[in-house]
Design an enzyme around this catalytic site. Structure first.
Site, PDB file in Angstrom:
ATOM      1  N   ASP A 172      17.562   2.279  -7.592  1.00  0.00           N
ATOM      2  CA  ASP A 172      18.550   1.909  -8.422  1.00  0.00           C
ATOM      3  C   ASP A 172      19.918   1.407  -7.932  1.00  0.00           C
ATOM      4  O   ASP A 172      20.823   1.045  -8.797  1.00  0.00           O
ATOM      5  CB  ASP A 172      18.642   3.060  -9.457  1.00  0.00           C
ATOM      6  CG  ASP A 172      19.608   4.279  -9.009  1.00  0.00           C
ATOM      7  OD1 ASP A 172      19.455   4.421  -7.815  1.00  0.00           O
ATOM      8  OD2 ASP A 172      20.321   4.692  -9.830  1.00  0.00           O
TER       9      ASP A 172
ATOM     10  N   ASP B 187       0.879  -1.269   0.038  1.00  0.00           N
ATOM     11  CA  ASP B 187      -0.079  -0.080   0.170  1.00  0.00           C
ATOM     12  C   ASP B 187       0.800   1.150   0.000  1.00  0.00           C
ATOM     13  O   ASP B 187       0.273   2.402  -0.099  1.00  0.00           O
ATOM     14  CB  ASP B 187      -1.035   0.086   1.130  1.00  0.00           C
ATOM     15  CG  ASP B 187      -0.555  -0.028   2.618  1.00  0.00           C
ATOM     16  OD1 ASP B 187       0.827   0.354   2.587  1.00  0.00           O
ATOM     17  OD2 ASP B 187      -0.929  -0.241   3.388  1.00  0.00           O
TER      18      ASP B 187
ATOM     19  N   LYS C 241      20.024   6.644   3.750  1.00  0.00           N
ATOM     20  CA  LYS C 241      20.020   5.176   3.346  1.00  0.00           C
ATOM     21  C   LYS C 241      21.511   4.684   3.209  1.00  0.00           C
ATOM     22  O   LYS C 241      22.118   5.279   2.855  1.00  0.00           O
ATOM     23  CB  LYS C 241      19.526   5.353   1.940  1.00  0.00           C
ATOM     24  CG  LYS C 241      18.114   5.492   1.779  1.00  0.00           C
ATOM     25  CD  LYS C 241      17.566   5.403   0.312  1.00  0.00           C
ATOM     26  CE  LYS C 241      18.233   6.693  -0.450  1.00  0.00           C
ATOM     27  NZ  LYS C 241      17.601   6.418  -1.790  1.00  0.00           N
TER      28      LYS C 241
END
Lengths: 310, 310
Positions: free
Chosen positions: A255, A25, A230
Site C-alpha cells: 500500500d 508463482d 523495505k
C-alpha cells in the site's frame, strides 16, 4: 531512475485478474494496509489468500514492523483465522538479525548486540543464538543518571559489536543516551536501522516511526546506519535466498509507493500491485514522481481480486 | 566561506592580553566549558569577570541551554558567588521566545505555543505573556494512548500557532506524538528549534543534545525548523538589538568552533576568543576546515587572562 515508464493498469475485470495471477508463482504481501488495518481484517482477505494457496501460489508476508517477532506475527494471523507459518513471514527486525549474522558475520554466543527497539528484534536475535542488551530491559525505563545507570556502572560491554535501532514507543533519554555511548565507543561497533519509515498510520493518526528515532540517533552519533527493511535490498536478498525464489515470477503487493513499490521495482521483481486500502490514492498511483516508482498494477483492495475471479 | 584566513593568535603574554582587552568594550561569553564545567567553576572565573567589570567592559552571557530560564541562570551564577542580572543573560529558549514574539509576530494572550522541551522555554514565554502547552506538563509523562491522551480528547488546540522544540531529557513517545500532530495540523503552525547542537558534554560523557531531538521531529513531520540558538543570526540579532551594541567592539568567547566561533565570525563581531577548557583542542583551533571558522585568538582557559594581567 526508479520511475516506471508504462502507465499503471487498474485491474477491473475477471480476465485482467486471471491474467495478472497467471504471471506469478509467488506473492509478497505487505501486511498493514493490505491485509488488515490495525486490528481490523479487510474484506475478503481470508478468501483471496486461500484462493491463491489453492492455485499453488507461494505466499510471503513482508513487514517493516520490527516490534513483533515472526512467531508473534503468526499469532496475529491466527487471531484473524489465517494459518501462516513463521517461515512465510519476514519482518524488518528479522532482516536486521539476518544482516548481522550473514553480512556482518557476527558470532552467536560471542558477539552481542545493543538494541534500541521493541521485543521483535531481540526475539529474532535470540532464536539465532545472539545475546542482546538494552531493548525492553525494564531498567531502561528508569530516568537516566550517568552515575547510577546499571548500563554504565562497570563500563560498556566490550562484546557489543553492533547497535540495531528501530521503532521504540518506550523511547526515553536513558535509551537514547546509552545507545549513543555504544555508537561513540568505536567505529567498529556497527549501526543498523530496522527501517526508514518516518511515520506509520494508527487509528486514523500518523505517528512517529522507526526512521524518526533512528535519525535522532544518527544525528547525535554523527553516523549513518545501514537500513534493513523495505525498500532496502537487504530485506529482499534475505527473502530471495531463504525461499529460493525466481525474481521474475514474484509480485510485490503493498500500500506504499515509497517502500513497497520501490522495493518491488528496485528489486527487479516481475510485478508490483498497489492496493488503495492503505495510505495511497489513485491520483498518487498514477503520478510520475522522482522519489518512487509507479506500480505495474493497482486495485482498490486486495479482496477485489477474489470478487473479480468468483 | 566562514574560515578566517589569518592564523589564530595564542595569548601568552601580559602585552598580548592587555592589547586583546583594549580592543573591545563588550564580551559575550558562552557559559559551560568557559566559565564552569557543569557544577564546577573553572579557576579565576570570578577574578576575570570582576576585572573586566572594573575595566568598564559590558559582560553578556550567551548559552544554547534552553532547559533553564534566564532567571534560573542568575541563580546558577549566584551559587558560584557571581552577581549577574537577568538582562545580561541570553539563552536559546529566550531567543526562541523573542523570535516568536518579534519575528513571527504571535500575540501574547491570544496565540499559544506547543513546547517540546524543558522549563526554560515556557518560563520565558510566560514572562512575555504567552500561554504555552506541553513541555513539562506531567500528564505527558504518562504512556501515549491515542484514545486517552488528554491532549487529544477534545482535538488539538486551534490557538496553537507555533511549536518550539529543544532538549528534553523527559523525551517520550507521548511528547513526540503530540508534537507531531501539531506540526502536521497545518503548515501555518510554525516550527522553531531552540538550538542545533546534536550533543553536549556532561560529567565526562557526550549526551544527546537538542539537535538530535529536533531532527527526530523534523524527520517525522517532514518539516524543517527555524533554529534560534548560536550560531544562528536570530540569537545575535536579539542580543545586539536588546543591548544596543556595536558589533566591531564585541568579542565572542567560547569553547566550540561550530557554534561559538561561527556565531562570532558570521555575526561580524570584532573578535573571537576560543578557550581550550571545553571540548576543543589546540590542534582543532589551528586546523583549516570548511565547516567552521578559526578563532582570532585562543587561550587555554579564560582565567589565564587574569593571571597574565596580574
Amino acid at each position: 531512475m526508479t520511475s516506471s515508464t508504462t502507465e499503471p493498469i487498474k485491474i477491473t475485470s475477471k480476465e485482467q485478474a486471471e491474467w495478472f495471477l497467471n504471471q506469478y508463482d509467488t506473492f509478497l504481501f505487505d501486511c498493514d494496509g493490505v491485509l488488515w488495518l490495525g486490528t481490523h481484517l479487510l474484506p475478503r482477505t481470508k478468501e483471496i489468500l486461500n484462493y491463491l494457496t489453492e492455485l499453488g501460489k507461494k505466499l510471503i508476508f513482508v513487514t517493516n514492523n520490527s516490534t513483533k517477532s515472526r512467531l508473534t506475527y503468526t499469532k496475529k494471523f491466527a487471531s484473524f483465522g489465517i494459518n501462516v507459518t513463521e517461515d512465510q513471514i519476514f519482518t524488518s527486525g528479522y532482516a536486521s538479525a539476518v544482516y548481522v549474522r550473514d553480512f556482518l558475520k557476527l558470532q552467536p554466543g560471542k558477539d552481542k548486540i545493543w538494541i534500541f527497539g521493541e521485543a521483535g528484534i531481540g526475539e529474532e536475535l535470540a532464536t539465532m543464538g545472539f545475546e542482546s542488551l538494552g531493548g525492553i530491559d525494564t531498567r531502561l525505563d528508569e530516568p537516566f543518571d550517568a552515575t547510577t545507570s546499571p548500563f554504565l556502572q562497570n563500563g560498556l560491554d566490550d562484546d557489543v559489536k553492533c547497535v540495531i535501532a528501530g521503532l521504540d514507543t518506550k523511547v526515553n533519554y536513558h535509551r537514547l543516551a546509552i545507545t549513543l555511548q555504544y555508537l561513540r565507543k568505536t567505529e567498529s561497533v556497527h549501526f543498523v536501522g530496522t527501517n526508514v519509515d518516518s511515520t506509520f498510520p494508527q487509528k486514523g493518526m500518523i505517528l512517529p516511526g522507526a526512521g524518526s528515532m533512528v535519525e535522532s540517533i544518527a544525528t547525535s552519533s554523527g553516523r549513518r546506519p545501514s537500513y534493513c527493511g523495505k525498500p532496502n535490498a537487504n530485506m529482499l536478498n534475505t527473502i530471495i535466498s531463504a525461499k529460493n525464489l525466481e525474481r521474475s515470477k514474484c509480485c510485490m503487493v503493498g500500500d506504499r509507493l515509497n517502500t513497497d513499490m520501490k522495493f518491488g521495482v528496485e528489486g527487479k521483481l516481475g510485478g508490483t500491485l498497489l492496493v488503495l486500502s492503505g495510505i495511497e490514492t489513485e491520483e498518487r498511483a498514477l503520478e510520475i514522481n522522482e522519489a518512487y516508482p509507479r506500480p505495474k498494477y493497482y486495485i482498490d483492495t486486495l479482496g477485489d481480486i477474489f470478487d473479480l475471479t468468483h
